[in-house]
Design a protein around this motif. Sequence first.
Motif, mmCIF file in Angstrom:
data_model
loop_
_atom_site.group_PDB
_atom_site.id
_atom_site.type_symbol
_atom_site.label_atom_id
_atom_site.label_comp_id
_atom_site.label_asym_id
_atom_site.label_seq_id
_atom_site.Cartn_x
_atom_site.Cartn_y
_atom_site.Cartn_z
ATOM 1 N N ILE A 199 43.734 -27.359 -5.974
ATOM 2 C CA ILE A 199 42.311 -27.547 -6.221
ATOM 3 C C ILE A 199 41.600 -27.647 -4.872
ATOM 4 O O ILE A 199 42.055 -28.345 -3.970
ATOM 5 N N GLY A 200 40.515 -26.944 -4.717
ATOM 6 C CA GLY A 200 39.791 -26.912 -3.449
ATOM 7 C C GLY A 200 39.519 -28.290 -2.884
ATOM 8 O O GLY A 200 39.116 -29.203 -3.622
ATOM 9 N N ARG A 201 39.721 -28.436 -1.598
ATOM 10 C CA ARG A 201 39.597 -29.740 -0.948
ATOM 11 C C ARG A 201 38.225 -30.360 -1.176
ATOM 12 O O ARG A 201 38.095 -31.567 -1.359
ATOM 13 N N ALA A 202 37.185 -29.550 -1.145
ATOM 14 C CA ALA A 202 35.825 -30.063 -1.361
ATOM 15 C C ALA A 202 35.219 -29.527 -2.658
ATOM 16 O O ALA A 202 33.999 -29.524 -2.825
ATOM 17 N N ALA A 203 36.068 -29.084 -3.581
ATOM 18 C CA ALA A 203 35.586 -28.468 -4.820
ATOM 19 C C ALA A 203 34.991 -29.506 -5.763
ATOM 20 O O ALA A 203 35.567 -30.573 -5.971
ATOM 21 N N ARG A 204 33.839 -29.166 -6.338
ATOM 22 C CA ARG A 204 33.263 -29.991 -7.382
ATOM 23 C C ARG A 204 34.019 -29.764 -8.695
ATOM 24 O O ARG A 204 34.479 -28.649 -8.961
ATOM 25 N N LYS A 205 34.109 -30.816 -9.498
ATOM 26 C CA LYS A 205 34.660 -30.678 -10.846
ATOM 27 C C LYS A 205 33.520 -30.350 -11.811
ATOM 28 O O LYS A 205 32.361 -30.587 -11.530
ATOM 29 N N TYR A 206 33.900 -29.819 -12.946
ATOM 30 C CA TYR A 206 32.932 -29.391 -13.963
ATOM 31 C C TYR A 206 31.840 -28.511 -13.349
ATOM 32 O O TYR A 206 30.645 -28.725 -13.548
ATOM 33 N N GLN A 207 32.314 -27.535 -12.578
ATOM 34 C CA GLN A 207 31.416 -26.533 -11.993
ATOM 35 C C GLN A 207 30.969 -25.596 -13.113
ATOM 36 O O GLN A 207 31.786 -24.979 -13.800
ATOM 37 N N THR A 208 29.672 -25.461 -13.289
ATOM 38 C CA THR A 208 29.151 -24.775 -14.475
ATOM 39 C C THR A 208 29.544 -23.312 -14.531
ATOM 40 O O THR A 208 29.900 -22.795 -15.590
ATOM 41 N N TRP A 209 29.514 -22.615 -13.381
ATOM 42 C CA TRP A 209 29.832 -21.191 -13.504
ATOM 43 C C TRP A 209 31.335 -20.964 -13.681
ATOM 44 O O TRP A 209 31.746 -19.919 -14.178
ATOM 45 N N THR A 210 32.168 -21.920 -13.340
ATOM 46 C CA THR A 210 33.581 -21.851 -13.688
ATOM 47 C C THR A 210 33.739 -21.925 -15.207
ATOM 48 O O THR A 210 34.479 -21.141 -15.814
ATOM 49 N N ILE A 211 33.029 -22.873 -15.805
ATOM 50 C CA ILE A 211 33.063 -23.053 -17.256
ATOM 51 C C ILE A 211 32.531 -21.816 -17.967
ATOM 52 O O ILE A 211 33.158 -21.287 -18.891
#
Length: 473
Positions: A429-441
């Motif tokens: 998981i990306g070191r600075a990645a946000r969770k519940y990223q909308t465009w991922t969803i």
Amino acid sequence: MQTTSKMESYSTATNPLEQAAWQALEASILYYQERPVGTIAANDSRVEALNYDQCFVRDFIPSALAFLIRGDAEIVRNFLIETLALQSRDKQIDCFKPGQGLMPASFKVQSFNGKEQLIADFGEQAIGRVTPIDSCLWWLILLRAYVKATGDTKLAHEAEFQHGIRLILDLCLVARFDMYPTLLVPDGAFMIDRRMGVYGRPLEIQVLFYAMLRSAQELLLLDDRNILYLNAVQERLNHLRYHLHEYYWLDFKRLNEIYRYKGEEFGDRAINKFNIYSDSIPQWLTEWLSKTSGYYAGNLGSGWMDFRFFALGNLMAVITGLATDEQSQAIMNLIEQHSQDLIGQMPMKICFPALQDVEWKIVTGYDPKNIPWSYHNGGNWPVLLWMLTAAAVKVGRTETAENAVAIAETSLQADEFPEYYDGRYGHLIGRAARKYQTWTIAGYSVAKAIVANPAYLSLLCFDKDIASVSCKA
């Protein structure tokens, strides 16, 4: 106003992961004056929002497609109307203000004296103060997708929308210090919004430019005011497509030609028109490219070709029909032959290979977020899943699409839909990645829908040949 879709809506109650994705997508909806107008970038309450609580134009595209596919067109309609109202309409006198026709990178809702207002950001607040060149391109592509999904041509034909389209064309077709049909843009002007050596004429912008022109060609009314625009669009499309096919395309035959180039040529008979030296061909490429694969190079300029593979530009070239049938198959061959490099353990890598060592230091300026195989420097972005799926399904590689979705399903929910993944094969998981990223969803939801019903590809696909519009005065 409730807008219904003319497309058969997609049922979202097929499995728990899809249900979770839709619930997360609905939770990300941004409201303005009690109307849905977009989706925020990420909905992770455990960290400071920063600007992730805003609606970004490029980020909203997969969300918009997901809503259109489900039959919920109202939010897309509202988004198009509100962003059009935010479009820069003033002629540029102050060089620190956005140029006429530019669409904002993002917007947020703020209350002043109890009254809500939409506040646009054209890059003034962004890290590095990057200009969102791709926003106006995506906006027009989305307008066309909305019309395709709903049949609501009336909206696109309204005077304000026709004027907005013309302003975008004025911005992109204006005379400039350049003699190529491609768009010349600075670093950070699109999804790769940090310093990554993508200044100049990056592939992603050129493919989106092509799709925007095709969209404008369909949406502009044939009247006295638009005749000159339609003629200019047709001419630019012809030149742009030829230029990209002739100079950006890389396959084994083309690689051999570059390998045998002679430098310092000039005049009409020059074969090596951009004065590219054969020694600039990276060693990895000669081993990476097979006789059945090919792709569009990342960038091209005087004395320079960026040989890196950039996923978004190549996948959208397939989806929009910029790539020929043969080129589309070659791009998919490349992706399948190098599945570990490009798809890995989470589809899909934004670019390959990563900049490393001294090159990373010089090109990125020691950017700690863009360390090798992270973020925009070779990171894996789940949002690209919908483009990979769409491209694969379009050219008959359904198994590739299904496998990519299956790979994503093994981790997305457990990892809480992160923004990006790190590592050579995208397993961290990306070191600075946000969770519940909308465009991922949203990207996952769109990918699932396209696999289930390829007819949804019509939202983004164009006719095989460039339409020849009879619009002479």
